[in-house]
Design a protein around this motif. Sequence first.
Motif, PDB file in Angstrom:
ATOM      1  N   GLY A 190      29.312  36.970  54.459  1.00 51.03           N
ATOM      2  CA  GLY A 190      30.350  37.899  54.892  1.00 51.03           C
ATOM      3  C   GLY A 190      31.178  38.489  53.783  1.00 51.03           C
ATOM      4  O   GLY A 190      32.058  39.318  54.040  1.00 51.03           O
ATOM      5  N   CYS A 191      30.928  38.084  52.543  1.00 51.11           N
ATOM      6  CA  CYS A 191      31.671  38.641  51.406  1.00 51.11           C
ATOM      7  C   CYS A 191      31.087  39.981  50.978  1.00 51.11           C
ATOM      8  O   CYS A 191      29.872  40.191  51.037  1.00 51.11           O
ATOM      9  N   ASP A 192      31.937  40.873  50.520  1.00 53.77           N
ATOM     10  CA  ASP A 192      31.465  42.070  49.835  1.00 53.77           C
ATOM     11  C   ASP A 192      31.030  41.683  48.425  1.00 53.77           C
ATOM     12  O   ASP A 192      31.495  40.677  47.863  1.00 53.77           O
ATOM     13  N   ILE A 193      30.150  42.490  47.840  1.00 56.21           N
ATOM     14  CA  ILE A 193      29.618  42.203  46.510  1.00 56.21           C
ATOM     15  C   ILE A 193      29.826  43.410  45.605  1.00 56.21           C
ATOM     16  O   ILE A 193      29.486  44.540  45.960  1.00 56.21           O
ATOM     17  N   LEU A 194      30.374  43.156  44.424  1.00 51.46           N
ATOM     18  CA  LEU A 194      30.579  44.172  43.399  1.00 51.46           C
ATOM     19  C   LEU A 194      29.787  43.771  42.166  1.00 51.46           C
ATOM     20  O   LEU A 194      30.041  42.716  41.577  1.00 51.46           O
ATOM     21  N   LEU A 195      28.815  44.583  41.784  1.00 47.63           N
ATOM     22  CA  LEU A 195      28.017  44.331  40.588  1.00 47.63           C
ATOM     23  C   LEU A 195      28.527  45.229  39.468  1.00 47.63           C
ATOM     24  O   LEU A 195      28.460  46.455  39.565  1.00 47.63           O
ATOM     25  N   VAL A 196      29.059  44.599  38.421  1.00 44.07           N
ATOM     26  CA  VAL A 196      29.562  45.341  37.261  1.00 44.07           C
ATOM     27  C   VAL A 196      28.587  45.135  36.109  1.00 44.07           C
ATOM     28  O   VAL A 196      28.368  44.007  35.661  1.00 44.07           O
ATOM     29  N   GLU A 197      28.001  46.222  35.647  1.00 43.40           N
ATOM     30  CA  GLU A 197      26.955  46.158  34.627  1.00 43.40           C
ATOM     31  C   GLU A 197      27.509  46.587  33.270  1.00 43.40           C
ATOM     32  O   GLU A 197      27.823  47.754  33.050  1.00 43.40           O
ATOM     33  N   GLY A 198      27.637  45.610  32.368  1.00 37.10           N
ATOM     34  CA  GLY A 198      28.121  45.906  31.033  1.00 37.10           C
ATOM     35  C   GLY A 198      27.111  46.717  30.240  1.00 37.10           C
ATOM     36  O   GLY A 198      25.899  46.633  30.464  1.00 37.10           O
ATOM     37  N   THR A 199      27.605  47.462  29.276  1.00 35.90           N
ATOM     38  CA  THR A 199      26.724  48.276  28.438  1.00 35.90           C
ATOM     39  C   THR A 199      25.705  47.416  27.710  1.00 35.90           C
ATOM     40  O   THR A 199      24.542  47.792  27.556  1.00 35.90           O
ATOM     41  N   ASP A 200      26.138  46.250  27.255  1.00 36.51           N
ATOM     42  CA  ASP A 200      25.249  45.268  26.652  1.00 36.51           C
ATOM     43  C   ASP A 200      25.900  43.903  26.831  1.00 36.51           C
ATOM     44  O   ASP A 200      26.894  43.777  27.565  1.00 36.51           O
ATOM     45  N   SER A 201      25.365  42.877  26.180  1.00 34.49           N
ATOM     46  CA  SER A 201      25.867  41.522  26.406  1.00 34.49           C
ATOM     47  C   SER A 201      26.849  41.071  25.336  1.00 34.49           C
ATOM     48  O   SER A 201      27.042  39.873  25.133  1.00 34.49           O
ATOM     49  N   SER A 202      27.483  42.009  24.641  1.00 30.79           N
ATOM     50  CA  SER A 202      28.499  41.629  23.662  1.00 30.79           C
ATOM     51  C   SER A 202      29.711  41.035  24.368  1.00 30.79           C
ATOM     52  O   SER A 202      30.010  41.369  25.522  1.00 30.79           O
ATOM     53  N   PHE A 203      30.399  40.133  23.679  1.00 33.39           N
ATOM     54  CA  PHE A 203      31.604  39.547  24.261  1.00 33.39           C
ATOM     55  C   PHE A 203      32.577  40.643  24.674  1.00 33.39           C
ATOM     56  O   PHE A 203      33.225  40.550  25.722  1.00 33.39           O
ATOM     57  N   ALA A 204      32.696  41.696  23.854  1.00 26.04           N
ATOM     58  CA  ALA A 204      33.646  42.765  24.140  1.00 26.04           C
ATOM     59  C   ALA A 204      33.295  43.494  25.425  1.00 26.04           C
ATOM     60  O   ALA A 204      34.159  43.719  26.289  1.00 26.04           O
ATOM     61  N   ASN A 205      32.027  43.853  25.601  1.00 26.66           N
ATOM     62  CA  ASN A 205      31.649  44.618  26.789  1.00 26.66           C
ATOM     63  C   ASN A 205      31.625  43.756  28.047  1.00 26.66           C
ATOM     64  O   ASN A 205      31.953  44.232  29.139  1.00 26.66           O
ATOM     65  N   LEU A 206      31.255  42.490  27.928  1.00 25.51           N
ATOM     66  CA  LEU A 206      31.317  41.605  29.093  1.00 25.51           C
ATOM     67  C   LEU A 206      32.764  41.357  29.500  1.00 25.51           C
ATOM     68  O   LEU A 206      33.092  41.348  30.695  1.00 25.51           O
ATOM     69  N   GLY A 207      33.637  41.166  28.520  1.00 20.58           N
ATOM     70  CA  GLY A 207      35.057  40.995  28.830  1.00 20.58           C
ATOM     71  C   GLY A 207      35.644  42.223  29.495  1.00 20.58           C
ATOM     72  O   GLY A 207      36.415  42.126  30.461  1.00 20.58           O
ATOM     73  N   THR A 208      35.284  43.407  28.997  1.00 23.78           N
ATOM     74  CA  THR A 208      35.719  44.648  29.633  1.00 23.78           C
ATOM     75  C   THR A 208      35.243  44.721  31.074  1.00 23.78           C
ATOM     76  O   THR A 208      35.972  45.165  31.977  1.00 23.78           O
ATOM     77  N   SER A 209      34.017  44.265  31.317  1.00 20.97           N
ATOM     78  CA  SER A 209      33.450  44.288  32.669  1.00 20.97           C
ATOM     79  C   SER A 209      34.238  43.385  33.616  1.00 20.97           C
ATOM     80  O   SER A 209      34.432  43.714  34.792  1.00 20.97           O
ATOM     81  N   VAL A 210      34.676  42.222  33.116  1.00 22.09           N
ATOM     82  CA  VAL A 210      35.492  41.331  33.944  1.00 22.09           C
ATOM     83  C   VAL A 210      36.805  42.019  34.314  1.00 22.09           C
ATOM     84  O   VAL A 210      37.239  41.993  35.480  1.00 22.09           O
ATOM     85  N   ASN A 211      37.440  42.617  33.334  1.00 20.12           N
ATOM     86  CA  ASN A 211      38.695  43.317  33.615  1.00 20.12           C
ATOM     87  C   ASN A 211      38.492  44.444  34.621  1.00 20.12           C
ATOM     88  O   ASN A 211      39.335  44.676  35.501  1.00 20.12           O
ATOM     89  N   THR A 212      37.376  45.154  34.507  1.00 20.98           N
ATOM     90  CA  THR A 212      37.075  46.226  35.457  1.00 20.98           C
ATOM     91  C   THR A 212      36.872  45.668  36.856  1.00 20.98           C
ATOM     92  O   THR A 212      37.350  46.242  37.849  1.00 20.98           O
ATOM     93  N   ALA A 213      36.167  44.550  36.963  1.00 19.33           N
ATOM     94  CA  ALA A 213      35.948  43.934  38.273  1.00 19.33           C
ATOM     95  C   ALA A 213      37.268  43.609  38.954  1.00 19.33           C
ATOM     96  O   ALA A 213      37.459  43.879  40.151  1.00 19.33           O
ATOM     97  N   VAL A 214      38.201  43.046  38.194  1.00 17.84           N
ATOM     98  CA  VAL A 214      39.508  42.712  38.756  1.00 17.84           C
ATOM     99  C   VAL A 214      40.262  43.982  39.148  1.00 17.84           C
ATOM    100  O   VAL A 214      40.874  44.060  40.221  1.00 17.84           O
ATOM    101  N   ALA A 215      40.202  45.005  38.302  1.00 19.48           N
ATOM    102  CA  ALA A 215      40.897  46.264  38.598  1.00 19.48           C
ATOM    103  C   ALA A 215      40.355  46.923  39.854  1.00 19.48           C
ATOM    104  O   ALA A 215      41.097  47.620  40.568  1.00 19.48           O
ATOM    105  N   LEU A 216      39.068  46.679  40.154  1.00 17.01           N
ATOM    106  CA  LEU A 216      38.461  47.277  41.348  1.00 17.01           C
ATOM    107  C   LEU A 216      38.631  46.409  42.594  1.00 17.01           C
ATOM    108  O   LEU A 216      38.068  46.729  43.639  1.00 17.01           O
ATOM    109  N   GLY A 217      39.398  45.344  42.481  1.00 14.07           N
ATOM    110  CA  GLY A 217      39.732  44.564  43.665  1.00 14.07           C
ATOM    111  C   GLY A 217      38.940  43.303  43.888  1.00 14.07           C
ATOM    112  O   GLY A 217      39.011  42.712  44.972  1.00 14.07           O
ATOM    113  N   ALA A 218      38.192  42.836  42.894  1.00 13.05           N
ATOM    114  CA  ALA A 218      37.457  41.582  43.063  1.00 13.05           C
ATOM    115  C   ALA A 218      38.422  40.431  43.289  1.00 13.05           C
ATOM    116  O   ALA A 218      39.482  40.342  42.652  1.00 13.05           O
TER     117      ALA A 218
END
Length: 422
Positions: A190-218
């Motif tokens: 019953g949960c909604d799912i948000l897939l955030v795809e980082g540009t690559d697997s660098s710590f910087a881009n993965l961290g940015t992806s986490v912040n984006t997920a939270v900003a989008l309501g995760a």
Amino acid sequence: MTRFARIRAALSAAVVVAVGAGGAVLAPSANAASSATGQHAVTKKISGRAGNVVDACGPARSGYARCLAEVRTDVHAGKGVRGPAARTATGKQAALPPGYGPADLASAYKLPATGGSGQTVALVDAGDDPNAESDLAVYRTTYGLPACTTANGCFRKVNESGAASPLPPDQGWDVEISLDLDMVSAACPGCDILLVEGTDSSFANLGTSVNTAVALGATEVSNSYGAEEQNGIQPFEADYTHPGVAIVASSGDFGYGIPNFPAVIPAVIAVGGTTLQKASNSRGWTESAWRGAGAGCSAWIDKPAWQSDPNCPGRMVADVAADADPQTGPAVYDTDHGEPGWLIVGGTSASSPFIAGVIGLAGHPARFPNASYLYAHASALNDVVGGNDILGVDCGGDYQCNAVAGYDGPTGNGTPDGLGAF
């Protein structure tokens, strides 16, 4: 020499100290002075790894993470297997694919059939899986789960900036992405799912992806990837620190040793792994520590106030666990890069999104600014006793690498026993 010192000495024997610019040795933080001597790149002996398992992702260079999915090479279902929707040539219902399905995992962990309304579980991965939504549809249809699509608003896929396009280049993480989607679906249909795809697997881009997920309501964010903790991870702690949102990460797949980043961050719920087997007991299942479950004592991160294990002066990984052994792994559907469809996949890449889904099912993510709630409610978890995660380094019988009564490294405080601890 204390027991802890003996453990660290054994670990240090497997450590290659990182060297910085000009030949300078990169020193641990002040907290680590009494607990380690340069936890950096470990030369691991993965002698306990089964021969029928391969890593879905290869090693990553410094400053980058690798996905932690492990794929069985000896089990593939026929292309005609589609569960309840499929029929054999004689008209009989086709068998479900090999591997545990949602009903198995719900039985093992006493999960209710309903829950998760209003919850959005985000999955952070690297690169695009063009078949993510269509593969997810096959998985959910096979097991009779409600549709989760872009059209009905349940599924969203965005880049690390939060836009639906352009999506990043494929990084070969398709099995990981399918595993993440399927495990959240298994735990919380019953949960909604948000897939955030980082540009690559660098710590910087993965961290940015986490912040984006939270900003989008995760409300929950799962991170099924990692790298050995190292000097320089501290600036990324803020990316994984979001009070009110449960941030979850895999503990790693290489057994006891150097703990995994970002799981080692204090604000993150570090998820270890078990071997889950059906049994003729009152629970109907047995669990032991999975040999590959990541565990370790941090040389860089201070011990959180809510953690009190005796032989680690830094942050200890893990906090909680679920099935991660590829030999007892879940069924996963993936067709990108020529994958055959149904696979059995494990690794703590399976347990992290599953636990994120369990938190979503319970519906109280604000309880998890860190893992302290799990420690305060450990009695509501299955205490896993038996097994170890010794693949290369042996902790000498200590709780850090052996599943013992109460807290231990491989399985943390235990596995879900209903939603009482969530």
